[in-house]
Design an enzyme around this catalytic site. Structure first.
Site, PDB file in Angstrom:
ATOM      1  N   HIS A 240     -83.060 110.777 -13.563  1.00 57.63           N
ATOM      2  CA  HIS A 240     -84.045 110.359 -14.572  1.00 57.63           C
ATOM      3  C   HIS A 240     -85.419 110.971 -14.305  1.00 57.63           C
ATOM      4  O   HIS A 240     -85.822 111.902 -14.981  1.00 57.63           O
ATOM      5  CB  HIS A 240     -84.123 108.832 -14.611  1.00 57.63           C
ATOM      6  CG  HIS A 240     -85.154 108.293 -15.548  1.00 57.63           C
ATOM      7  ND1 HIS A 240     -85.021 108.367 -16.912  1.00 57.63           N
ATOM      8  CD2 HIS A 240     -86.342 107.692 -15.329  1.00 57.63           C
ATOM      9  CE1 HIS A 240     -86.091 107.832 -17.488  1.00 57.63           C
ATOM     10  NE2 HIS A 240     -86.904 107.407 -16.545  1.00 57.63           N
ATOM     11  N   GLU A 280     -81.080 100.165 -11.351  1.00 57.89           N
ATOM     12  CA  GLU A 280     -81.688 100.943 -12.427  1.00 57.89           C
ATOM     13  C   GLU A 280     -83.013 101.580 -11.998  1.00 57.89           C
ATOM     14  O   GLU A 280     -84.074 101.269 -12.527  1.00 57.89           O
ATOM     15  CB  GLU A 280     -81.900 100.085 -13.669  1.00 57.89           C
ATOM     16  CG  GLU A 280     -80.612  99.547 -14.278  1.00 57.89           C
ATOM     17  CD  GLU A 280     -80.839  98.845 -15.607  1.00 57.89           C
ATOM     18  OE1 GLU A 280     -81.699  99.300 -16.371  1.00 57.89           O
ATOM     19  OE2 GLU A 280     -80.166  97.836 -15.849  1.00 57.89           O
ATOM     20  N   HIS A 282     -86.047 104.057 -11.966  1.00 55.61           N
ATOM     21  CA  HIS A 282     -86.668 104.918 -12.974  1.00 55.61           C
ATOM     22  C   HIS A 282     -87.752 105.792 -12.321  1.00 55.61           C
ATOM     23  O   HIS A 282     -87.447 106.765 -11.675  1.00 55.61           O
ATOM     24  CB  HIS A 282     -87.218 104.069 -14.113  1.00 55.61           C
ATOM     25  CG  HIS A 282     -86.160 103.496 -14.988  1.00 55.61           C
ATOM     26  ND1 HIS A 282     -85.411 104.253 -15.855  1.00 55.61           N
ATOM     27  CD2 HIS A 282     -85.704 102.222 -15.138  1.00 55.61           C
ATOM     28  CE1 HIS A 282     -84.548 103.498 -16.496  1.00 55.61           C
ATOM     29  NE2 HIS A 282     -84.701 102.250 -16.073  1.00 55.61           N
ATOM     30  N   GLU A 297     -85.851  98.821 -12.242  1.00 54.68           N
ATOM     31  CA  GLU A 297     -86.070  97.982 -13.428  1.00 54.68           C
ATOM     32  C   GLU A 297     -85.543  96.569 -13.249  1.00 54.68           C
ATOM     33  O   GLU A 297     -85.936  95.656 -13.970  1.00 54.68           O
ATOM     34  CB  GLU A 297     -85.440  98.641 -14.657  1.00 54.68           C
ATOM     35  CG  GLU A 297     -85.947  98.053 -15.964  1.00 54.68           C
ATOM     36  CD  GLU A 297     -85.470  98.801 -17.186  1.00 54.68           C
ATOM     37  OE1 GLU A 297     -85.554  98.233 -18.285  1.00 54.68           O
ATOM     38  OE2 GLU A 297     -85.012  99.952 -17.055  1.00 54.68           O
TER      39      GLU A 297
END
Length: 309
Positions: A240, A280, A282, A297
């Site tokens: 990401h 998650e 990021h 997250e």
């Protein structure tokens, strides 16, 4: 592989959604809380010491505004995009918050500002992901917008390049774009039009490095438009965000696998697993203490000591 020098700790309630990080001029790390509509300040000294007690949080004027990416501005403040209400936010290091509406705010479909970076011209440049435009805002709040050749290209991250221009990824167009501070646009298609470029950072080698989230690759593009790609060991890891490290390597988050990855300039890859499942990861940034921090997250921040990696 796991690292004994990687650990996580909560910074807010799990639903707050730590999303992006930036090092501030005050030596602290600043984090957007995308689901809570707040900005958090994390003193690097407190984090390296192991305790989140000194973490401060600053509410914004709309809890649903969706603060997304954040960057240090030329005026000594932090600037961030508000993806869900079409505004650009500013927070000073003492916590004073302002926001500036974009021309699309409150009129028709959302423009969804997302990536943001400081330009060589003393302004902030940002992407309007849903509107297919690049925006520019002065520190006084004056806004200009530049349409892209492909309206549905979905511009994502943006970074200042070594050539004085701003570079950005075009997620749905499978390309990397460039805009000068005078507004001249260029687009460089990538070999795989479905690779889904997202994260972007300026490298120490004078090139731009980016993630290909749909293809599981890290890419490199020179200011002349020459592209080289590196396939990661797990093509399904969905890289990401990416940042250049002081060690000359490129560090990135693997959203699907819950890992932090590292790619050497020669293309050797390694991955460091985060504790638990569904983290998650990021955004990520290096702190004043030399450690790498990643926003998870699910409600935490991860800290990795590169010396141990």
């Amino acid at each position: 592989m796991a690292s004994p020098r990687l650990r996580t700790f909560p910074v807010s309630d799990p639903a707050a959604g730590p999303y992006a990080l930036a090092a501030g001029p005050d030596g602290a790390l600043w984090c957007t809380l995308v689901h809570a509509g707040r900005i958090a300040r994390l003193p690097a000294a407190g984090l390296s010491g192991g305790g989140p007690a000194a973490v401060e949080e600053f509410p914004l004027d709309d809890a649903g505004c969706g603060p997304s990416l954040i960057t240090a501005g030329p005026d000594g403040a932090l600037w961030f995009t508000r993806m869900r209400d079409d505004r650009i936010g500013r927070i000073s290091t003492d916590g004073c918050v302002r926001s500036f509406p974009l021309p699309a705010a409150g009129r028709g479909p959302a423009a969804a500002p997302y990536g943001i970076a400081a330009g060589a011209d003393g302004a902030l440049w940002f992407t309007l992901s849903a509107a297919g435009r690049i925006g520019r805002i002065t520190t006084g709040g004056e806004v200009a917008e530049f349409p892209l050749p492909q309206a549905d290209a979905f511009p994502a991250f943006i970074a200042a390049g070594p050539d004085g221009a701003l570079w950005f990824t075009l997620h749905r167009a499978g390309a990397v774009g460039r805009i000068t501070t005078g507004g001249d646009l260029s687009v460089y298609p990538l070999p795989d039009p479905d690779c889904g470029p997202v994260g972007l950072t300026a490298g120490s080698d004078g090139a731009l490095w980016f993630t290909e989230i749909a293809a599981g690759r890290i890419g490199r593009i020179t200011t002349g438009g020459e592209v080289r790609e590196f396939l990661l060991p797990d093509p399904g890891c969905r890289p990401h965000a990416v940042t250049a490290g002081p060690d000359g390597a490129y560090w990135f988050t693997e959203w699907a696998t819950g890992r932090i990855g590292r790619l050497s300039p020669e293309g050797r890859a390694a991955a460091y697993e985060l504790p638990g499942t569904g983290s998650e990861p990021h955004g990520l940034a290096f702190g004043a203490d030399g450690a790498l921090y990643a926003a998870l997250e699910h409600g935490a921040i991860a800290r990795l000591d590169p010396a141990g990696a």
